[in-house]
Design an enzyme around this catalytic site. Structure first.
Site, mmCIF file in Angstrom:
data_model
loop_
_atom_site.group_PDB
_atom_site.id
_atom_site.type_symbol
_atom_site.label_atom_id
_atom_site.label_comp_id
_atom_site.label_asym_id
_atom_site.label_seq_id
_atom_site.Cartn_x
_atom_site.Cartn_y
_atom_site.Cartn_z
ATOM 1 N N GLY A 16 0.829 -1.198 0.000
ATOM 2 C CA GLY A 16 0.000 0.000 0.000
ATOM 3 C C GLY A 16 0.860 1.243 0.000
ATOM 4 O O GLY A 16 0.981 1.931 1.027
ATOM 5 N N GLU A 67 13.604 -3.793 -2.805
ATOM 6 C CA GLU A 67 12.726 -3.873 -3.968
ATOM 7 C C GLU A 67 13.475 -3.634 -5.262
ATOM 8 O O GLU A 67 13.263 -4.331 -6.258
ATOM 9 C CB GLU A 67 11.584 -2.864 -3.843
ATOM 10 C CG GLU A 67 10.650 -2.870 -5.041
ATOM 11 C CD GLU A 67 9.525 -1.865 -4.930
ATOM 12 O OE1 GLU A 67 8.806 -1.694 -5.930
ATOM 13 O OE2 GLU A 67 9.364 -1.247 -3.867
#
Length: 372
Positions: A127, A244
């Protein structure tokens, strides 16, 4: 600092992954595809990896991990991506959320969440992105208000992959209004089954559904589900983005397309095609070396923010060029969405957006150069 593993350990891990993926392919339990880490979702495959100790590899054993190095994990992720394996069910939790909780989470949060990631029972979505914010991650309007025993979270996230399948969400929310937008942000772990959570599908041009809009309407989040310090979310999320951006998925999402190009070169007596392929393979070798350096830095307890940004920036360009090379040499002018090439082509607009746009990455790299 973790010592680098012996070469034999990485070779053994690669063999285990190749045997597992070959077994699943031969029994038609999955079909290799491009962009598999985001688009190919199979909880049973993830659980098979977990049973073999190939998820949460770098986590301590006390939390269900294998206590291995990031270099060893890199060997496994390279093989999974090369095989186009269905790894989306565990990828975000294993790659990004677990390490963030290990670095900043409380003991209670670690004991609660990390074993679920290690066993592939937890499916995480991110999110982060919000409507009208573009690539500005700090433009967070989702808010969290303190209440007795925790927080009430309200807001709206978008482009949230697999939110409709997720058991948990990582949410970046604003816990204080300040003049500087990078301040007053906090990271939370949220139960996707909690009251007040709703998801709306976003179907892409190929008719696939993995993106979603997610809305939070006064969702209660227990106090221990905060990752790290309240208000320190920006510094923590910048570190988290190293996990990431610095992985092999930033240049191997289109690897199945490269294998098609290799097969084509083997069939043709075409010096120009061989030269093009040689250039791509040389670039791939450099990217793999950069990824290995990022993994070594992480094993040293560092957050290689700039190195990961450079890897993603160069990896995006490589993946575009692999797709374009096959288009030009094989004449894929009207590719089927079901083909490896078609899958990669449809996914390619997202290569330069997810994990940060080129402008964001270049600004991170430039800051490092300024400090040097």
């Amino acid at each position: 600092m973790r010592q680098p593993p012996p070469l034999e350990a990485c070779a053994e891990l690669r063999t285990r992954v190749r045997d597992l993926t070959a077994s699943w392919r031969s029994s038609a339990r999955y079909v290799p595809r491009s962009d598999s880490w985001l688009r190919s979702f199979d909880p049973e495959f993830s659980k098979a990896l977990a049973a073999d100790g190939l998820i949460a590899m770098t986590y301590p054993r006390e939390f269900g991990g294998a206590g291995r190095t990031n270099v060893e994990r890199l060997a496994v992720t390279e093989e999974l991506l090369r095989a186009g394996a269905p790894v989306a069910a565990h990828w975000i939790g294993d790659r990004q959320i677990g390490p963030a909780i290990l670095r900043h989470g409380s003991r209670r949060l670690q004991e609660e969440i990390l074993p679920l990631i290690a066993s592939a029972e937890a499916v995480f979505c991110l999110g982060m992105s919000e409507p009208e914010a573009g690539s500005d991650l700090a433009a967070v309007r989702t808010s969290a208000t303190p209440v007795d025993g925790g927080w009430l979270l309200s807001g709206h996230k978008i482009w949230t992959s697999h939110a409709h399948r997720a058991t948990h969400a990582y949410v970046l929310a604003r816990t204080a209004r300040t003049e500087r937008k990078h301040e007053g942000l906090t990271e939370f772990v949220l139960d996707m089954r909690a009251d007040g959570v709703s998801t709306t599908p976003i179907v892409d041009l190929a008719g696939e559904h993995h993106f979603n809009e997610v809305r939070f309407e006064e969702v209660f989040v227990p106090g221990h589900r905060v990752i790290g310090e309240v208000g320190n979310g920006w510094r923590q999320v910048v570190e988290q983005l190293s996990f990431e951006r610095g992985g092999a998925e930033r240049f191997l999402s289109s690897y199945p397309v490269l294998t098609e190009l290799i097969a084509l070169a083997a069939e043709r007596d075409d010096a120009e095609l061989r030269s093009l392929l040689g250039s791509l393979v040389a670039r791939l070798a450099v990217l793999r070396r950069l990824c290995w350096e990022v993994a070594r830095r992480m094993d040293a307890g560092q957050a290689p923010v700039q190195e990961a940004a450079a890897l993603k920036y160069l990896g995006n360009a490589f993946e575009y060029d692999v797709i374009e090379a096959l288009r030009r040499t094989a004449g894929h002018h009207e590719p089927s969405p079901e083909s490896l090439f078609g899958q990669a082509l449809l996914a390619s607009p997202g290569f330069g957006l997810r994990g940060g746009s080129a402008e964001v990455l270049l600004s991170l790299i430039a800051r490092q150069e300024t400090r040097s």
